[in-house]
Write an enzyme that holds these catalytic residues in place. Structure first.
Site: not given
Lengths: 326, 730
Positions: B244-245, B510, B616, B620, B691
Site C-alpha cells: 500500500g505505502f 492498525g 507483537l 513481522t 512507518e
C-alpha cells in the site's frame, strides 16, 4: 496493445519471407518489444516468432573465434566457459545488464536491437522523432539525465541502452544476417548502427525483414579486458556511462587498445582516434587524459546529463589505469 | 461488547500472566503459504463469467477544461462494449485520505485526470480503445513548476497547525552556534508492486467491490457517498493487498468509474491501472523544500529549533504533507517554530505516502543535527543525548514511553559506533552516519469479534487489512495468547467491510488498535468461561486449549457444550491518549562506501534499534522495520519522480526509471528492539511499527555519505552527479 497477427517460423527462410511485409517485426525473447507494445510505443501489425529457429548454439571456429546464434540467451552467453575465459569483457557486460530473469529470456540478436530508454520515447503523449518521425524532440529542453552527449542531432539525443553491444563493439564483432531475398550479409558492428541525423527512427542498417542470425567474434584479443558500468543503482539500471576496454601492454608501452562506451551516444560508441592516442605510449595519466580529451572533444551536454562528461573522463582514466597497471 | 477507550493506562491482567507464549513470538505469516503458492486471490484475480474489462481515459492537458470527448473511433473497435463519460457521479480524483474530491466537473486539475472509462471484452482491447478516445480540451494557465508558484502561508490545509513557541529570532540571535540549512526532497511515488486493481459487480442494487485497499471501512463510505448509496449497500473485500505505502489509503477514481461502468453495461467490470497511470490516478508524496535552523550553546544544548517547509497540493485535494511532524517532540529547546506552507500546483494530488512528515522531515532535521555536531566537534550521538527532552517540548505532556536514549546506546554498542573508522578501501571511501527515528503513535477506534467455537477453536473477525505487514498472524497470536490457543487453532477473517470496523492499515495504527480490540473481546470470553468454571477470571489459566481453575483442567470444547461464545471488543483513544505524548522511537546506524572515481554509493550495513512498545511478532515487526529502512536507503539514493514542467507529465512513471532500491542495493540490515510495553497507548501496549523504519533512515545514509567523502548533499536523492565535484582528484 494493438491487435496484431502472429506467425510462428520454423526456419529462417520462412521467417524472413513472413516478415517481409510492412508493419512486421520479429519476436524472440520479447523482453523489450512486448513492453513497448503494451505502451503502444511499438505497434506492429504482425509478429513473426523466431524463437524456435535453430539459432541457439555457440560454436568455436577454426580461427579461434566464436559464432553466436542470435537466439542464445544473454545468461547462457555470459556463462559460456569460452566467453568467460577469452572474452571476459563480453561476459561482464552481459551480467551488468538487466536482471537475472530478463537475461534468461533476452537473446543475442534482440539485445543488439534494444531500443532507447529515452523517457519521451516511452511517453506516447509527447513528441518524439524516433517514435513518430517529424514530431519533434521533447528531450532537448526537457529532462535528459540518461541521454546522449555524443553523436546527437537536433532531432534526437537518445542513448543506445545496451551493455552487450558495447562489449561486442570493443571486440570487433560481425553481425550475420539473412535478407528477405535469401541473401546472407556480414555487417561489421562498426557499420551496423546509424547516427540519428534527421532520421532517428532508423537505428541500424538492417533492411525490412532482414534477420540477424548470428554474431561472430574474431579470435580472442590480446591483453586485459574489463567492463565498467556506472549507473544510478547497483543493478537493474541503464548505464550512465560504461566502458568496455581491451588493452595490451608490451615492453612498457600500450600495444593495442579497443575502447567502446555505453550511455554516451545513440550507438555503442567507439572512436579510433582515442585508441590511436594510446597505442605506442607508455601508460600515464597524462596519456589517459589526452585520450579522454579526444573522446570528449565533441561532447555536448543538454542540462541534466552534463555530468556525464566529467564522469566519463574519470571512468575512462580509472579503467585505463586498471587495464595497464601492474 | 467490551468497550474501552484509553482513559487510563491499562494492561490486561490476562496478558500480564498469559501462558501460551505466542504473542511476540516470531511466528511465520499464516497466509504466507497461500501467497507463495499463488492461491491467495488478489483483487484482479479470478472472475465470474461475463466479466468485462475497463480502462481509464485521462485528460490530455494539465489545466483548463475538457470541451468535448469523441468516442467514435473507440466505439468502433471490435470488442468495445461502452465508452462512458459525463456521468455526474464521476470523480476527478481520489479520496486522498482526507475527503472526497470534487465530482462532476469538467475542470482539469492535472494531466491524466480521469475523464472517461472504456469497457471491453478484454484488457488489451479496453486499453487500446482508451487510446482512441479523443479528448478535446482548452488548456488554462498552468502551474506545473512548483518552484515558480507563490508560497501561501495562510491556508487551512493539513492537520498540523503552525507552532511558534518563545521568541525564535531572539534565541537564534543569542545562540553561539547556529546551523541554518535548506533541504529539498522530490516527489515520491507510493510504488506498491500490485497496481491499483478492482473487480466491481452489482446485484439487486448492491455493489460488491473486490479491491486493493488499506482501509476498507473508509473505502466503503467513500464509495457509497460518491455513488449516492447507503453504506449498507456497498461491500468492500480486500483479503490480500500487494503493498500500500499510503497509496491505497483512499479510494481511487477508477473504482468509482468502474462501478458506474458496471452499472451501465450490466456486467461485472475489472480494472487495473497500468503502471504509468498509477502516477496520475494515485496520490504521491509532495516534493518539499525545508529550512532547518538550530541554535545551540557551545556545549551543544539546543536553545532554538525551527523546522519550516513548503509542500504542494492541487486545487482538488486537501491533504498537506505535515513536514515537521516528526521533529516536534524530538529535541529539547525553548524557542521552537514549526510550519508547513503551501504551494498550489496543477499536478496529481499529493497525499500520505510512507510516514508522511517524518520520512522527509527527518532527512532535513537529522542532517542538520549532523552538521551541528560537526560544528561543535561533538559526536552526533552525544549531541542527541544532550538534547533529550524530559517532557514533550511542544506541549509539556509526559511521554507515555520513550526509550530513545536506550536506542542510541544499544545501537551504538551493537554497531561498534565508538570504534568506527573512516578510510579508503581501494576505490571506495568508507563512512558512517547515524540518525534518530521518531514516528507519532496513534490509537484509532477499532472493533473486533472473537468467536470461541464449539470445537474449542477461535475465529477473529474484523475489517482490518493485511498489506504485507502480518496482520493475519498477529491477530491470531493475540487471540491465541489470551485464550490459550495455538496459532493454528485461531482462524482470522479480515478484509471484508461487513466485519466489525477497524482502523485499517495506515498511520502505523492498525496493529495496536486491532489487536487491542481482540484483547478486549477475549476478556469477555474469558469472563464467560470463568462463570462456567465457577471461578473468577483471575483464577483461570488458559493454555493449549484447556482451562484450568481450582485444580481442575477442562478442554475448551468440553466446556462449551456445543455452544460457541461470541464476544466483541472495541478500543479507541481517550483522556489518557490526550494527556500523553506518544511516539515510537529508534536510532539508525549506517556504513556506506562512496566510489572515489564515480561517486557511486553502496550502503554496506544498516542497523536500527527501535522502541515500539510491545512487539507483537518479532519476525513481522522486524520485517516491517527492515522494509522501512530499505525505503530509507531507497529515497536517499534513488527515488525521484520528475515532473516535466512544460506539460505536467511525470517523465519516469515506471520501475525502470523511478529508481527504488533493488536487491543488489540492500546490504545486511539488523533490527533490534527495546521493548517496553506502553500501557497508555492501547490495551495491547503496542506502538506503531510500520512507518518508523523509514523515519531517519535516509538521513543516516546521507550523513554517512558526508562522513565518507566530505560532500553534504541537501537535495535528495544523493545521486552520483551531486558528489562528483567534491570527490578527490584522480
Amino acid at each position: 496493445m494493438k491487435t496484431f497477427t502472429y506467425a510462428k517460423a520454423n526456419d529462417a527462410e520462412t521467417a524472413v519471407r513472413d516478415a517481409h511485409v510492412s508493419g512486421a517485426k520479429f519476436i524472440a525473447g520479447g523482453t523489450n518489444l512486448l513492453d513497448l507494445m503494451k505502451l503502444q510505443v511499438e505497434t506492429p501489425e504482425k509478429l513473426v516468432d523466431i524463437s524456435r529457429l535453430p539459432l541457439g548454439e555457440i560454436e568455436e571456429r577454426e580461427d579461434g573465434g566464436l559464432t553466436i546464434g542470435a537466439l542464445v540467451p544473454n545468461s547462457d552467453l555470459a556463462a559460456d566457459p569460452r566467453v568467460i575465459a577469452k572474452y571476459e569483457v563480453l561476459s561482464r557486460a552481459l551480467l551488468a545488464g538487466a536482471s537475472g530473469q530478463l537475461r534468461n529470456k533476452a537473446t543475442t540478436g534482440g539485445n543488439l536491437l534494444q531500443r532507447t530508454r529515452c523517457y519521451y520515447f516511452y511517453d506516447t503523449a509527447t513528441a518524439c522523432n524516433k517514435r513518430e518521425p517529424g514530431a519533434g524532440c521533447s528531450a532537448v529542453g526537457g529532462f535528459n539525465r540518461v541521454l546522449a552527449v555524443l553523436g546527437t542531432s537536433d532531432h534526437c539525443i537518445a542513448t543506445h541502452p545496451g551493455d552487450m553491444p558495447v562489449a561486442m563493439r570493443a571486440l570487433d564483432a560481425t553481425i550475420i544476417t539473412l535478407k528477405a531475398d535469401g541473401d546472407k550479409r556480414r555487417i561489421s558492428i562498426h557499420d551496423f548502427y546509424r547516427l540519428p541525423g534527421d532520421t532517428p527512427n532508423i537505428e541500424t542498417v538492417l533492411e525490412p525483414g532482414e534477420l540477424i542470425t548470428h554474431a561472430e567474434l574474431p579470435a580472442p584479443p590480446k591483453g586485459r579486458q574489463t567492463y565498467r558500468k556506472v549507473r544510478d543503482r547497483a543493478s537493474y539500471a541503464f548505464a550512465l556511462v560504461s566502458v568496455a576496454g581491451v588493452v595490451s601492454v608490451e615492453d612498457g608501452r600500450i600495444a593495442s587498445a579497443a575502447l567502446a562506451f555505453g550511455g554516451l551516444g545513440p550507438m555503442p560508441w567507439r572512436n579510433a582516434a582515442v585508441e590511436a592516442a594510446l597505442v605506442g605510449k607508455a601508460p600515464s595519466d597524462a596519456v589517459f587524459n589526452a585520450a579522454a580529451d579526444i573522446l570528449l572533444a565533441d561532447a555536448r551536454g543538454y542540462g541534466s546529463n552534463d555530468f556525464k562528461i566529467p564522469l566519463t573522463r574519470r571512468v575512462l582514466i580509472a579503467t585505463l589505469r586498471d587495464l595497464t597497471g601492474e | 461488547m467490551n468497550e474501552m477507550t484509553m482513559d487510563r493506562a491499562y494492561r490486561p491482567a490476562r496478558l500480564a500472566r498469559a501462558q501460551q507464549n505466542v504473542l511476540g513470538a516470531p511466528v511465520p505469516r499464516i497466509e504466507g503459504p497461500a501467497k507463495v503458492s499463488g492461491t491467495a486471490t488478489y483483487a484482479y484475480e479470478g472472475a465470474e463469467a461475463g466479466t468485462a474489462y475497463a480502462a481509464i481515459v485521462g485528460a490530455p492537458v494539465g489545466s483548463g477544461r475538457v470541451t468535448a470527448i469523441d468516442t467514435a473511433a473507440a466505439e468502433a473497435l471490435p470488442g468495445v462494449i461502452a465508452v462512458i463519460h459525463g456521468d455526474p457521479r464521476m470523480v476527478t480524483g481520489g479520496s486522498n485520505s482526507q475527503g472526497i474530491a470534487h465530482s462532476g466537473t469538467d475542470r482539469v486539475f492535472h494531466y491524466g485526470q480521469p475523464v472517461a472509462i472504456v469497457v471491453a471484452e478484454d484488457q488489451a482491447i479496453a486499453r487500446d480503445a482508451a487510446a482512441l478516445v479523443v479528448v478535446h480540451a482548452a488548456p488554462g494557465a498552468d502551474r506545473f513548476d512548483r518552484n515558480a508558484q507563490p508560497v501561501e502561508r495562510d491556508h487551512d490545509l493539513g492537520f498540523l497547525p503552525a507552532i511558534d513557541i518563545g521568541d525564535l529570532d531572539v534565541a537564534l540571535a543569542a545562540a553561539p552556534v547556529v546551523v541554518d540549512r535548506s533541504y529539498t526532497t522530490p516527489v515520491h511515488f507510493p510504488a506498491a508492486l500490485e497496481p491499483h486493481a478492482s473487480t466491481v459487480s452489482w446485484a439487486d442494487g448492491k455493489l460488491l467491490v473486490r479491491t486493493s485497499n488499506q482501509v476498507i471501512g473508509g473505502a466503503r463510505g467513500t464509495i457509497a457517498k460518491a455513488l449516492g448509496l447507503a453504506k449498507e449497500d456497498v461491500r468492500v473485500l480486500a483479503p490480500y493487498v500487494g503493498g500500500g505505502f499510503g497509496g491505497k489509503t483512499g479510494v481511487g477514481p477508477e473504482v468509482i468509474l468502474a462501478a458506474i461502468a458496471a452499472e451501465k453495461v450490466g456486467r461485472p467490470v475489472k480494472i487495473a491501472l497500468p503502471r504509468a497511470q498509477t502516477a496520475y490516478l494515485v496520490h504521491h508524496r509532495s516534493a518539499t523544500t525545508q529550512r532547518v535552523r538550530i541554535g545551540a550553546t557551545e556545549d551543544g544544548r539546543i536553545t532554538a529549533f525551527a523546522h519550516e517547509g513548503v509542500a504542494a497540493q492541487n486545487d482538488d485535494a486537501s491533504f498537506l504533507e505535515p513536514i515537521p511532524f516528526g521533529s516536534l517532540p524530538l529535541y529539547a529547546g525553548e524557542a521552537r517554530r514549526f510550519r508547513t506552507d503551501l504551494v498550489r500546483v496543477d499536478l496529481p494530488a499529493t497525499g500520505a505516502v510512507r510516514a508522511p512528515g517524518e520520512a522527509i522531515g527527518t532527512f532535513a532535521v537529522e542532517c542538520a543535527m549532523d552538521e551541528l555536531a560537526e560544528r561543535l566537534g561533538l559526536d552526533p550521538v552525544e549531541l542527541r543525548r544532550r538534547n533529550e527532552p524530559e517532557v514533550d517540548p511542544v506541549n509539556g505532556k509526559r511521554f507515555s514511553t520513550r526509550r530513545l536514549l536506550d536506542c542510541y546506546d544499544e545501537g551504538a554498542r551493537r554497531f561498534g559506533w565508538a570504534d568506527r573508522r573512516k578510510g579508503r578501501e581501494g576505490d571506495w571511501l568508507i563512512g558512517h552516519g547515524m540518525a534518530a527515528a521518531l514516528r507519532g503513535n496513534f490509537t484509532v477506534m477499532a472493533e473486533a469479534r472473537v468467536t470461541l467455537g464449539a470445537d474449542g477453536r477461535a475465529t477473529v473477525e474484523t475489517d482490518m487489512t493485511d498489506i504485507g505487514t502480518g496482520t493475519y498472524t498477529i491477530l491470531a497470536q493475540t487471540a491465541g495468547e489470551m485464550l490459550g490457543l495455538a496459532v493454528a487453532d485461531v482462524a482470522v477473517r479480515i478484509g471484508d467491510s461487513d466485519l466489525p470496523a477497524s482502523a485499517g492499515s495506515g498511520g502505523s495504527f492498525g496493529a495496536g488498535s486491532a489487536c487491542s480490540a481482540v484483547v478486549l473481546a477475549c476478556e469477555d470470553i474469558i469472563a464467560a468461561l470463568a462463570l462456567r468454571m465457577n471461578a473468577s477470571p483471575e483464577e483461570l489459566t488458559l493454555h493449549d486449549g484447556c482451562v484450568v481453575a481450582g485444580g481442575r483442567s477442562v478442554a475448551l470444547a468440553d466446556l462449551l457444550h456445543g455452544e460457541p461464545i461470541v464476544a466483541t471488543g472495541k478500543t479507541g483513544p481517550g483522556t489518557e491518549t490526550q494527556a500523553t505524548s506518544q511516539a515510537s522511537h529508534g536510532a539508525h546506524f549506517v556504513e556506506v562506501a562512496v566510489n572515489a572515481i564515480t561517486g557511486e554509493v553502496r550502503v554496506r550495513r544498516m542497523l536500527g534499534v527501535f522502541d515500539v512498545g510491545r512487539v507483537l511478532n518479532a519476525k513481522t515487526a522486524a520485517n516491517q522495520l527492515i522494509g522501512g529502512m530499505v525505503w530509507g536507503l531507497s529515497y536517499a539514493l534513488g527515488e525521484e519522480a520528475v515532473v516535466d514542467t512544460r506539460n505536467g507529465h511525470f517523465i519516469n512513471p515506471d520501475f525502470g526509471e523511478y529508481h527504488v532500491a533493488v536487491h543488489a542495493d540492500v546490504p545486511r540490515i539488523e533490527v533490534h528492539f527495546i521493548e517496553e510495553i506502553d500501557d497508555s497507548a492501547n490495551p495491547v501496549g503496542a506502538k506503531g511499527v510500520g512507518e518508523l523504519g523509514i523515519s531517519g533512515a535516509g538521513a543516516a545514509v546521507a550523513n554517512a555519505i558526508h562522513d565518507a567523502c566530505g560532500v553534504r548533499v541537501r537535495d535528495f536523492p544523493v545521486t552520483l552527479d551531486k558528489l562528483l565535484a567534491g570527490l578527490p582528484p584522480l
